[in-house]
Design an enzyme around this catalytic site. Structure first.
Site, PDB file in Angstrom:
ATOM      1  N   THR A  11     -66.284  -8.872 -15.893  1.00  8.84           N
ATOM      2  CA  THR A  11     -64.916  -9.075 -16.343  1.00  8.84           C
ATOM      3  C   THR A  11     -64.093  -7.812 -16.103  1.00  8.84           C
ATOM      4  O   THR A  11     -64.643  -6.705 -16.049  1.00  8.84           O
ATOM      5  CB  THR A  11     -64.859  -9.444 -17.841  1.00  8.84           C
ATOM      6  OG1 THR A  11     -63.525  -9.795 -18.206  1.00  8.84           O
ATOM      7  CG2 THR A  11     -65.313  -8.279 -18.707  1.00  8.84           C
ATOM      8  N   PRO A  14     -59.995  -5.972 -20.653  1.00  7.01           N
ATOM      9  CA  PRO A  14     -60.386  -4.855 -21.526  1.00  7.01           C
ATOM     10  C   PRO A  14     -60.773  -5.298 -22.931  1.00  7.01           C
ATOM     11  O   PRO A  14     -61.676  -4.712 -23.538  1.00  7.01           O
ATOM     12  CB  PRO A  14     -59.149  -3.958 -21.540  1.00  7.01           C
ATOM     13  CG  PRO A  14     -58.009  -4.845 -21.150  1.00  7.01           C
ATOM     14  CD  PRO A  14     -58.586  -5.862 -20.213  1.00  7.01           C
ATOM     15  N   LYS A  16     -62.129  -8.226 -23.864  1.00  4.55           N
ATOM     16  CA  LYS A  16     -63.445  -8.863 -23.819  1.00  4.55           C
ATOM     17  C   LYS A  16     -64.544  -7.824 -23.612  1.00  4.55           C
ATOM     18  O   LYS A  16     -65.614  -7.909 -24.216  1.00  4.55           O
ATOM     19  CB  LYS A  16     -63.481  -9.911 -22.716  1.00  4.55           C
ATOM     20  CG  LYS A  16     -62.594 -11.116 -22.985  1.00  4.55           C
ATOM     21  CD  LYS A  16     -62.678 -12.129 -21.861  1.00  4.55           C
ATOM     22  CE  LYS A  16     -61.810 -13.352 -22.143  1.00  4.55           C
ATOM     23  NZ  LYS A  16     -61.879 -14.349 -21.050  1.00  4.55           N
ATOM     24  N   ASP A  74     -67.817 -17.520 -20.037  1.00  2.00           N
ATOM     25  CA  ASP A  74     -66.630 -18.325 -19.810  1.00  2.00           C
ATOM     26  C   ASP A  74     -66.408 -19.203 -21.028  1.00  2.00           C
ATOM     27  O   ASP A  74     -67.361 -19.574 -21.724  1.00  2.00           O
ATOM     28  CB  ASP A  74     -66.757 -19.181 -18.552  1.00  2.00           C
ATOM     29  CG  ASP A  74     -65.390 -19.563 -18.002  1.00  2.00           C
ATOM     30  OD1 ASP A  74     -64.753 -18.691 -17.381  1.00  2.00           O
ATOM     31  OD2 ASP A  74     -64.955 -20.706 -18.190  1.00  2.00           O
ATOM     32  N   SER A  75     -65.151 -19.483 -21.287  1.00  2.20           N
ATOM     33  CA  SER A  75     -64.781 -20.306 -22.431  1.00  2.20           C
ATOM     34  C   SER A  75     -63.971 -21.501 -21.979  1.00  2.20           C
ATOM     35  O   SER A  75     -63.236 -21.431 -20.990  1.00  2.20           O
ATOM     36  CB  SER A  75     -63.950 -19.496 -23.437  1.00  2.20           C
ATOM     37  OG  SER A  75     -64.696 -18.447 -24.008  1.00  2.20           O
TER      38      SER A  75
END
Length: 207
Positions: A11, A14, A16, A74-75
């Site tokens: 990723t 920042p 996360k 992932d969401s």
């Protein structure tokens, strides 16, 4: 003292990255982000139907590019009580057909809430994919996901880059914006422990 295991988090977000550093470093994992690496990032088409599908697509691409132990998350966002509505799912930022920036996301989802009486019950479902030495481990489930909450048409003044919808998210039990909650709730603790259990198991960290 055992050396920490260095694992790449796929990723550039920042917020996360900070959250996973805080989650995993206490169990001996040094989390680094894509911004800490040199070299071009691969182009990735996140076209999975479920969060774990996109997590797998990303982790495989980053493993092939950098050869490091890597995990991706992932969401998907789902409207719990509104099955007739088009679900954002894994297209949270591309729900309208274009990539939305943080302000555009707030504008769009407040509009959705306003069209449903000022609030709409939603839930994030999370999936994770970890690749170590070419072996893939993945999981999607309630224990690494979030309990349901309200997306509202009211906007909190606080902003965290990369997490725009937190500014319009309200805790169902207390009616407070999540940014105004005084204590970390049990849902957060359970999610942290679930992530730690996943990495302990697949990186053979023990307890």
């Amino acid at each position: 003292m055992k050396d920490k295991i260095k694992v790449l988090y796929g990723t550039t977000n920042p917020a996360k990255l900070k959250g996973m550093k805080e989650t995993l470093e206490p169990i001996g994992i040094e989390v680094i982000g894509l911004n800490e690496l040199s070299g071009d990032l691969p182009e990735i088409d996140e076209n999975g139907h479920e969060p774990v599908d996109n997590a797998r697509i990303k982790s495989m691409a980053y493993y092939e590019a950098f050869g490091l132990p890597v995990f991706s998350l992932d969401s998907g966002l789902y409207f719990v009580d509104e099955p007739e509505l088009e679900q954002p799912g894994t297209y949270v930022r591309r729900y309208t057909g274009i990539d939305l920036d943080d302000d555009q996301m707030i504008e769009h989802y407040t509009s959705v809430a306003r069209s449903n009486g000022g609030k709409i019950r939603a839930q994030y479902i999370n999936g994770i994919s970890l690749i170590v030495d070419g072996k893939s481990y993945e999981y999607q489930g309630d224990d690494i996901s979030f309990k349901s909450f309200y997306l509202t048409d009211q906007v909190h003044p606080k902003r965290v880059e990369g997490l725009p919808l937190n500014s319009i998210s309200v805790d169902i039990e207390t009616g407070q914006f999540i940014y105004d909650l005084k204590e970390r709730n049990n849902d957060s603790f359970k999610r942290v422990e679930a992530y730690r259990s996943f990495f302990r198991e697949h990186l053979n960290l023990g307890e």
